[in-house]
Write a protein that holds these residues in place. Structure first.
Motif, PDB file in Angstrom:
ATOM      1  N   GLN A  30      53.043  -7.491 -17.701  1.00 27.87           N
ATOM      2  CA  GLN A  30      54.263  -8.117 -18.455  1.00 27.87           C
ATOM      3  C   GLN A  30      55.427  -7.299 -17.897  1.00 27.87           C
ATOM      4  OE1 GLN A  30      53.439  -9.907 -22.493  1.00 27.87           O
ATOM      5  NE2 GLN A  30      51.654  -8.226 -22.146  1.00 27.87           N
ATOM      6  N   THR A  34      58.594  -8.912 -16.055  1.00 23.57           N
ATOM      7  CA  THR A  34      60.066  -8.997 -16.770  1.00 23.57           C
ATOM      8  C   THR A  34      61.186  -8.369 -15.747  1.00 23.57           C
ATOM      9  OG1 THR A  34      59.758  -6.781 -17.471  1.00 23.57           O
ATOM     10  CG2 THR A  34      58.909  -8.862 -18.978  1.00 23.57           C
ATOM     11  N   ILE A  45      52.698 -16.895 -21.335  1.00 23.89           N
ATOM     12  CA  ILE A  45      51.713 -15.532 -21.627  1.00 23.89           C
ATOM     13  C   ILE A  45      50.558 -15.930 -22.744  1.00 23.89           C
ATOM     14  CG2 ILE A  45      51.319 -13.062 -22.412  1.00 23.89           C
ATOM     15  CD1 ILE A  45      54.281 -12.681 -21.022  1.00 23.89           C
TER      16      ILE A  45
END
Length: 105
Positions: A30, A34, A45
């Motif tokens: 993640q 990002t 997600i």
């Protein structure tokens, strides 16, 4: 049910992560992703930790991708692996190319 759940989430123009929130490799994947600015709804997600079909979902991911561990990261319909794999793709510059190729960024 598990197969339907997974297959309904994985789409040609989306980046989809199947994660468990407490997993450090899930956090890694993640964090890498990002860095990119995704088009609306292009990054999805799905935390399967509390899902009633969690074991079956992981069994199906094993069948579909060769591994039942999370995260399982799909760029379009291609599973690119887990957290370390996403990190390596990013470092090599290939992640941006893959994200651009499906129109996610």
């Amino acid at each position: 049910m598990a197969q339907q759940y997974v297959d309904s989430k994985v789409q040609e123009d989306k980046v989809v992560l199947f994660i468990k929130a407490s997993c450090p490799y899930c956090v890694l994947a993640q964090n890498v992703l990002t860095k990119y600015t995704f088009k609306q709804d292009s990054l999805q997600i799905h935390d399967i930790a509390g899902h009633s079909e969690m074991k079956a979902i992981q069994d199906y991911l094993q069948k579909k991708t060769g591994a039942r561990t999370v995260p399982r990261v799909f760029i379009g319909t291609e599973c690119v692996g887990g957290g370390s794999d996403v990190e390596q793709l990013d470092k090599s510059g290939m992640l941006k190319d893959k994200l651009s190729a499906i129109g996610a960024i």
